[in-house]
Design a protein around this motif. Structure first.
Motif, PDB file in Angstrom:
ATOM      1  N   ALA A  34      19.240  20.852  38.488  1.00 32.26           N
ATOM      2  CA  ALA A  34      18.424  21.073  37.302  1.00 32.26           C
ATOM      3  C   ALA A  34      18.092  22.104  36.697  1.00 32.26           C
ATOM      4  N   ALA A  35      18.361  23.264  37.414  1.00 36.02           N
ATOM      5  CA  ALA A  35      17.854  24.687  36.965  1.00 36.02           C
ATOM      6  C   ALA A  35      18.772  25.807  37.642  1.00 36.02           C
ATOM      7  N   LEU A  36      19.125  26.662  37.020  1.00 27.81           N
ATOM      8  CA  LEU A  36      19.724  28.020  37.608  1.00 27.81           C
ATOM      9  C   LEU A  36      18.858  28.595  38.674  1.00 27.81           C
ATOM     10  N   PRO A  37      19.284  28.682  39.927  1.00 28.19           N
ATOM     11  CA  PRO A  37      18.519  29.478  40.821  1.00 28.19           C
ATOM     12  C   PRO A  37      18.467  31.075  40.579  1.00 28.19           C
ATOM     13  N   VAL A  38      17.489  31.749  40.727  1.00 30.51           N
ATOM     14  CA  VAL A  38      17.486  33.192  40.320  1.00 30.51           C
ATOM     15  C   VAL A  38      16.773  33.732  41.334  1.00 30.51           C
ATOM     16  N   LEU A  39      17.332  35.134  41.824  1.00 26.46           N
ATOM     17  CA  LEU A  39      16.803  35.852  42.852  1.00 26.46           C
ATOM     18  C   LEU A  39      16.448  36.996  41.860  1.00 26.46           C
ATOM     19  N   PRO A  40      15.220  37.395  41.467  1.00 34.04           N
ATOM     20  CA  PRO A  40      14.966  38.320  40.517  1.00 34.04           C
ATOM     21  C   PRO A  40      15.003  39.713  40.752  1.00 34.04           C
ATOM     22  N   LEU A  41      15.749  40.549  39.845  1.00 27.57           N
ATOM     23  CA  LEU A  41      15.874  42.025  40.071  1.00 27.57           C
ATOM     24  C   LEU A  41      15.419  42.510  38.716  1.00 27.57           C
ATOM     25  N   PRO A  42      14.383  42.750  38.205  1.00 33.17           N
ATOM     26  CA  PRO A  42      13.661  43.089  36.927  1.00 33.17           C
ATOM     27  C   PRO A  42      14.599  44.519  36.401  1.00 33.17           C
ATOM     28  N   LEU A  43      14.767  44.496  35.117  1.00 33.10           N
ATOM     29  CA  LEU A  43      15.552  45.759  34.520  1.00 33.10           C
ATOM     30  C   LEU A  43      14.416  46.631  34.376  1.00 33.10           C
ATOM     31  N   ALA A  44      14.820  47.890  34.178  1.00 29.28           N
ATOM     32  CA  ALA A  44      13.908  48.959  33.823  1.00 29.28           C
ATOM     33  C   ALA A  44      13.678  49.273  32.413  1.00 29.28           C
ATOM     34  N   ALA A  45      14.851  49.008  31.493  1.00 29.07           N
ATOM     35  CA  ALA A  45      14.733  49.221  30.146  1.00 29.07           C
ATOM     36  C   ALA A  45      15.192  47.930  29.538  1.00 29.07           C
ATOM     37  N   PRO A  46      14.487  47.583  28.203  1.00 32.27           N
ATOM     38  CA  PRO A  46      14.775  46.540  27.373  1.00 32.27           C
ATOM     39  C   PRO A  46      16.446  46.480  27.282  1.00 32.27           C
ATOM     40  N   VAL A  47      16.949  45.498  27.062  1.00 34.20           N
ATOM     41  CA  VAL A  47      18.426  45.063  26.704  1.00 34.20           C
ATOM     42  C   VAL A  47      18.585  45.179  25.287  1.00 34.20           C
ATOM     43  N   ARG A  48      19.734  45.909  24.767  1.00 41.91           N
ATOM     44  CA  ARG A  48      20.083  45.750  23.599  1.00 41.91           C
ATOM     45  C   ARG A  48      21.825  45.471  23.448  1.00 41.91           C
ATOM     46  N   PRO A  49      22.114  44.499  23.344  1.00 39.78           N
ATOM     47  CA  PRO A  49      23.321  43.781  23.497  1.00 39.78           C
ATOM     48  C   PRO A  49      24.327  44.707  23.161  1.00 39.78           C
ATOM     49  N   GLY A  50      25.543  45.160  23.941  1.00 41.93           N
ATOM     50  CA  GLY A  50      26.442  45.991  23.586  1.00 41.93           C
ATOM     51  C   GLY A  50      26.171  47.534  23.645  1.00 41.93           C
ATOM     52  N   ARG A  51      24.904  47.863  24.077  1.00 42.46           N
ATOM     53  CA  ARG A  51      24.497  49.294  24.241  1.00 42.46           C
ATOM     54  C   ARG A  51      23.921  49.387  25.643  1.00 42.46           C
ATOM     55  N   PRO A  52      24.721  49.663  26.435  1.00 44.79           N
ATOM     56  CA  PRO A  52      24.381  49.727  27.847  1.00 44.79           C
ATOM     57  C   PRO A  52      23.114  51.025  27.972  1.00 44.79           C
ATOM     58  N   ASP A  53      22.279  50.937  29.039  1.00 42.21           N
ATOM     59  CA  ASP A  53      21.217  51.876  29.001  1.00 42.21           C
ATOM     60  C   ASP A  53      21.377  52.216  30.571  1.00 42.21           C
ATOM     61  N   PRO A  54      21.370  53.628  30.880  1.00 40.32           N
ATOM     62  CA  PRO A  54      21.481  54.011  32.249  1.00 40.32           C
ATOM     63  C   PRO A  54      20.355  53.795  32.938  1.00 40.32           C
ATOM     64  N   ARG A  55      19.346  53.562  32.400  1.00 38.08           N
ATOM     65  CA  ARG A  55      18.128  53.289  33.306  1.00 38.08           C
ATOM     66  C   ARG A  55      18.121  51.922  33.815  1.00 38.08           C
ATOM     67  N   ASN A  56      19.129  51.106  33.527  1.00 30.65           N
ATOM     68  CA  ASN A  56      19.273  49.820  34.144  1.00 30.65           C
ATOM     69  C   ASN A  56      20.257  49.746  35.250  1.00 30.65           C
ATOM     70  N   ALA A  57      20.823  50.845  35.465  1.00 29.70           N
ATOM     71  CA  ALA A  57      21.869  50.903  36.522  1.00 29.70           C
ATOM     72  C   ALA A  57      21.465  50.810  38.049  1.00 29.70           C
ATOM     73  N   PRO A  58      20.215  51.291  38.251  1.00 32.66           N
ATOM     74  CA  PRO A  58      19.859  50.743  39.574  1.00 32.66           C
ATOM     75  C   PRO A  58      19.777  49.417  39.963  1.00 32.66           C
ATOM     76  N   PRO A  59      19.057  48.721  39.088  1.00 28.28           N
ATOM     77  CA  PRO A  59      19.040  47.126  39.342  1.00 28.28           C
ATOM     78  C   PRO A  59      20.478  46.432  39.483  1.00 28.28           C
ATOM     79  N   VAL A  60      21.576  46.876  38.543  1.00 26.65           N
ATOM     80  CA  VAL A  60      22.835  46.522  38.670  1.00 26.65           C
ATOM     81  C   VAL A  60      23.422  46.491  40.028  1.00 26.65           C
ATOM     82  N   ILE A  61      23.155  48.116  40.449  1.00 26.83           N
ATOM     83  CA  ILE A  61      23.793  48.425  41.872  1.00 26.83           C
ATOM     84  C   ILE A  61      23.128  47.414  42.699  1.00 26.83           C
ATOM     85  N   ALA A  62      21.553  47.392  42.833  1.00 24.28           N
ATOM     86  CA  ALA A  62      21.013  46.665  43.764  1.00 24.28           C
ATOM     87  C   ALA A  62      21.675  45.182  43.879  1.00 24.28           C
ATOM     88  N   ALA A  63      21.812  44.657  42.649  1.00 27.10           N
ATOM     89  CA  ALA A  63      22.260  43.102  42.674  1.00 27.10           C
ATOM     90  C   ALA A  63      23.368  43.146  43.556  1.00 27.10           C
TER      91      ALA A  63
END
Length: 336
Positions: A73-102
């Protein structure tokens, strides 16, 4: 005499899918993979920020235990909040820690038996490196998190072909200079063990490509076959591994040739990967052999150029999820 049936396995735990680079296509293909697999499985949960899923039905969970029941019925999510807003195609280094944490969380869950395998969405290595990430890429990081007693080996598979590059992310000149008997033997040994452990192939057959045109043509086009590859094949055979070659690379991947082996070893990156991607560009899967956990990933990058445009093809991720479930089942069946 009728063979005894295989023992029944307990219900499979869900798979863990990491979010990958938030500015890439990871969230989009995760949502599309769920839509493709929700009725048939395998069930998986997404480790990352729910905002990346583009409004697909999802449900936050506290642990993987609830994921399988929720999945249709739904995609289960274990949430890891991002540190900065996402702009498609433009990576932000502030989001690196949650990427690694995942990635860290997924491996920890797999080692604890709470998920069956780890499936990783592509990361933007340059962004992580800029923040002090000490590993060249996913494979090396996973090897540090879940060492399996030997070096990790990258295998690409699609359309029935399994191919392993002996040297990977190096210049061609560097790859040739670093090719040794020991390196080929180590890769061949790990490949054979991975085929037995994860693919359930009791007596794996390995075909090794030559480095030079015509596999050296008896030394007239190069001597690496005679001096390096053939001795490595002899050493593998002495260990009881069915290794053959060296074969000319231009004929090793024909349908007739592929029927004669379970995995091919290329001497450098493109020699192994071009055949896989030519056979099925959108269905290829990257498998890391030699880890303490099962790990697969799509055979493509973050696709920053099409992120946020609704054009990403989830085929490779769907194939990676399906293969991860198969490999995890083999490993669970073989576990004492």
């Amino acid at each position: 005499m009728t063979a005894s049936p295989l023992p029944a396995l307990p219900p499979a735990p869900p798979l863990a899918l990491t979010m990958g680079e938030p500015a890439g296509i990871g969230g989009e293909i995760a949502a599309r993979a769920w839509a493709a697999l929700r009725e048939t499985g395998p069930a998986f949960l997404f480790l990352g920020d729910p905002s990346l899923l583009g409004g697909v039905p999802h449900q936050v969970v506290e642990s993987p235990a609830a994921a399988t029941a929720i999945f249709p019925a739904a995609l289960p999510v274990l949430p890891l909040p991002l540190a900065a807003p996402v702009r498609p195609g433009r990576p932000d280094p502030r989001n690196a820690p949650p990427v690694i944490a995942a990635i860290e969380r997924a491996v920890a869950l797999a080692r604890a038996g709470e998920v069956g395998a780890v499936v990783t969405n592509p990361i933007q290595k340059s962004v992580l490196t800029a923040t002090g990430f000490p590993h060249p890429g996913h494979t090396e990081f996973l090897a540090a998190l879940a060492p399996g007693g030997g070096p990790p080996v990258m295998m690409l598979t699609a359309a029935g072909l399994r191919a392993v590059p002996v040297t990977i992310h190096q210049s061609l000149r560097s790859a040739i200079e670093s090719l040794t008997v020991e390196r080929i033997v180590t890769t061949g040994r790990a490949t054979a063990e991975g085929l037995r452990r994860d693919f359930g192939i009791a007596a794996p057959r390995l075909a090794l490509a030559g480095l030079n045109p015509h596999a050296g043509e008896d030394g007239t086009m190069g001597t690496e076959e005679r001096d390096i590859i053939a001795p490595a094949i002899a050493a593998l055979r002495a260990e009881g591994i069915d290794a053959r070659g060296p074969y000319p690379a231009d004929t090793l991947f024909t349908p007739q040739a592929r029927a004669g082996y379970d995995a091919a070893l290329g001497m450098y990156h493109d020699q192994a990967l071009i055949p896989v991607k030519t056979l099925d560009m959108h269905g290829g899967v990257n498998v890391t052999l030699g880890l303490a956990v099962v790990r697969t990933s799509p055979d493509h990058g973050t696709a920053l150029d099409i992120a946020g445009q609704g054009r990403a093809d989830p085929g490779s991720l769907v194939a990676a999820l399906r293969l991860a479930a198969e490999l995890a089942a083999h490993r669970r069946r073989e576990s004492p």
